[in-house]
Design a protein around this motif. Structure first.
Motif, PDB file in Angstrom:
ATOM      1  N   UNK A  75     -22.118 147.716  51.386  1.00 31.20           N
ATOM      2  CA  UNK A  75     -22.129 149.149  51.091  1.00 31.20           C
ATOM      3  C   UNK A  75     -21.691 149.929  52.324  1.00 31.20           C
ATOM      4  N   UNK A  76     -20.710 150.785  52.165  1.00 35.10           N
ATOM      5  CA  UNK A  76     -20.371 151.707  53.242  1.00 35.10           C
ATOM      6  C   UNK A  76     -21.472 152.766  53.320  1.00 35.10           C
ATOM      7  N   UNK A  77     -21.932 153.128  54.512  1.00 36.43           N
ATOM      8  CA  UNK A  77     -23.045 154.090  54.614  1.00 36.43           C
ATOM      9  C   UNK A  77     -22.731 155.460  54.015  1.00 36.43           C
ATOM     10  N   UNK A  78     -21.457 155.864  53.987  1.00 35.28           N
ATOM     11  CA  UNK A  78     -21.125 157.141  53.354  1.00 35.28           C
ATOM     12  C   UNK A  78     -21.356 157.081  51.850  1.00 35.28           C
ATOM     13  N   UNK A  79     -21.077 155.928  51.243  1.00 34.75           N
ATOM     14  CA  UNK A  79     -21.310 155.764  49.801  1.00 34.75           C
ATOM     15  C   UNK A  79     -22.807 155.785  49.505  1.00 34.75           C
ATOM     16  N   UNK A 126     -26.411 152.622  63.633  1.00 32.60           N
ATOM     17  CA  UNK A 126     -25.292 153.545  63.521  1.00 32.60           C
ATOM     18  C   UNK A 126     -25.152 154.071  62.099  1.00 32.60           C
ATOM     19  N   UNK A 127     -25.388 153.210  61.111  1.00 33.04           N
ATOM     20  CA  UNK A 127     -25.327 153.639  59.708  1.00 33.04           C
ATOM     21  C   UNK A 127     -26.367 154.713  59.424  1.00 33.04           C
ATOM     22  N   UNK A 128     -27.572 154.532  59.957  1.00 39.22           N
ATOM     23  CA  UNK A 128     -28.629 155.521  59.746  1.00 39.22           C
ATOM     24  C   UNK A 128     -28.230 156.863  60.345  1.00 39.22           C
ATOM     25  N   UNK A 129     -27.674 156.844  61.549  1.00 38.95           N
ATOM     26  CA  UNK A 129     -27.228 158.083  62.185  1.00 38.95           C
ATOM     27  C   UNK A 129     -26.174 158.780  61.330  1.00 38.95           C
ATOM     28  N   UNK A 130     -25.233 158.010  60.821  1.00 41.57           N
ATOM     29  CA  UNK A 130     -24.186 158.553  59.959  1.00 41.57           C
ATOM     30  C   UNK A 130     -24.780 159.139  58.685  1.00 41.57           C
ATOM     31  N   UNK A 131     -25.695 158.412  58.056  1.00 44.67           N
ATOM     32  CA  UNK A 131     -26.279 158.868  56.794  1.00 44.67           C
ATOM     33  C   UNK A 131     -27.091 160.141  56.983  1.00 44.67           C
ATOM     34  N   UNK A 146     -19.066 151.227  62.503  1.00 41.75           N
ATOM     35  CA  UNK A 146     -18.702 151.793  61.209  1.00 41.75           C
ATOM     36  C   UNK A 146     -17.432 152.624  61.384  1.00 41.75           C
ATOM     37  N   UNK A 147     -16.524 152.537  60.434  1.00 41.45           N
ATOM     38  CA  UNK A 147     -15.320 153.374  60.461  1.00 41.45           C
ATOM     39  C   UNK A 147     -15.386 154.375  59.318  1.00 41.45           C
ATOM     40  N   UNK A 148     -15.291 155.655  59.666  1.00 44.53           N
ATOM     41  CA  UNK A 148     -15.390 156.736  58.681  1.00 44.53           C
ATOM     42  C   UNK A 148     -14.340 157.799  59.022  1.00 44.53           C
ATOM     43  N   UNK A 149     -13.691 158.307  58.000  1.00 50.77           N
ATOM     44  CA  UNK A 149     -12.697 159.359  58.209  1.00 50.77           C
ATOM     45  C   UNK A 149     -13.068 160.610  57.412  1.00 50.77           C
ATOM     46  N   UNK A 150     -13.553 161.622  58.101  1.00 49.30           N
ATOM     47  CA  UNK A 150     -13.824 162.947  57.542  1.00 49.30           C
ATOM     48  C   UNK A 150     -14.645 162.894  56.238  1.00 49.30           C
TER      49      UNK A 150
END
Length: 324
Positions: A75-79, A126-131, A146-150
């Motif tokens: 699972x991507x953390x943004x999803x 890092x996923x938690x920080x992003x979420x 993790x790689x995330x774009x906008x």
């Protein structure tokens, strides 16, 4: 608070929805579920998609719900942040997620390398920080673990759902205290559970502390033992084995020589409902506010009826006496 654990690995989604509805009817006051793509054993034979099931379960009951999830690979953390935001917006105050570093059995399907534990922990943090940033309405871009774009989560609740640490060891509990809104662990010998709780609290961990308890109850001790041996013999193994094995067939192979008696340290096995109530009360007394019961058999109704009638009231009385 005594909750019901819904095991997607063992029960098909429709039957599991009926079980959680019945759990509310007999007196359970919360629920949680697993999030797997494959079971622990071919004999278990199920693995429904937790996130679509959770929407149905939250709508069909008034229970608060949690899920154990591993963001970062499958699972991507943004999803997952979007999924958490949607459930939190639809059912305010009723949903939380326990986050862990995952198991190879679920994550290997992406075809990516299964990282060592320190890298999985770094990816999880890092996923938690992003979420958290996404659930706060921020736009996030990142090129690291993790790689995330906008990315941005547009539909969100007023208050973000709790992100709880799922930890088995004292080391992980202490490490997770810096980012977690609470702690959930699994039943182990009392001295180990004390170490887990102490590590979390000594590191500044806050929030509610929850315990998932695997148990097997039946009309006779022999039947309860047979159910546990058939369905939950992987319980005889501790991490890192459970983290690193990759298929149900492999789990079945390594558990061929596990005896039923080997499971007594990881599963509460007894036909006496009073015995179960006493053991659960002892676990609660260690310092857990929430306990989630997982009957490791596939047939749930008889367990729910018996525990609703005999065990939950006894635990309620003990809780009232302790408060007094």
């Amino acid at each position: 608070m005594i909750g019901f654990h819904a095991s997607h690995e063992q029960i098909d989604p429709r039957a599991l929805l009926a079980a959680v509805k019945h759990a509310e009817e007999v007196g359970f006051t919360a629920a949680m579920c697993s999030d797997h793509i494959s079971p622990w054993s071919v004999r278990q034979g199920q693995s429904g998609f937790a996130w679509s099931w959770l929407g149905a379960a939250l709508e069909a009951t008034n229970l608060p719900f949690g899920v154990v999830n591993a963001p970062g690979q499958r699972y991507h953390p943004a999803v997952i942040a979007q999924a958490i935001g949607t459930l939190g917006q639809m059912y305010p105050g009723r949903f939380w997620a326990a986050l862990g570093s995952g198991e190879n059995a679920n994550e290997h399907i992406t075809g990516e390398r299964w990282p060592r534990k320190d890298l999985r922990n770094a990816r999880l943090e890092e996923s938690v920080t992003v979420m958290r940033a996404l659930l706060a309405g921020e736009e996030v871009s990142l090129d690291h673990h993790i790689r995330i774009d906008r990315a941005r989560v547009w539909s969100r609740p007023e208050a973000p759902p709790l992100l709880v640490a799922a930890a088995v060891s004292a080391e992980t509990a202490g490490w997770a205290a810096a980012w977690a809104d609470g702690l959930i662990t699994v039943a182990q010998p009392p001295e180990q559970l004390r170490r887990v709780l102490a590590a979390y609290e000594d590191a500044g961990g806050t929030g509610r502390k929850a315990l998932q308890v695997h148990l097997s109850w039946a009309a006779t001790d022999e039947e309860a033992l047979a159910i546990a041996h058939d369905q939950w013999r992987t319980g005889a193994f501790n991490p890192p084995v459970l983290w690193d094995i990759d298929t149900p067939e492999s789990f079945d192979e390594i558990t061929k020589h596990v005896t039923a008696e080997d499971l007594r340290s990881s599963v509460l096995i007894n036909s006496d409902l009073g015995w179960h109530a006493d053991r659960l009360a002892e676990l609660a007394a260690l310092g857990f506010e929430d306990i989630y019961l997982h009957h490791v058999g596939k047939k749930q109704q008889r367990f729910l009826d018996a525990f609703g009638e005999r065990v939950l009231p006894q635990l309620g009385r003990l809780n009232g006496e302790a408060a007094a």
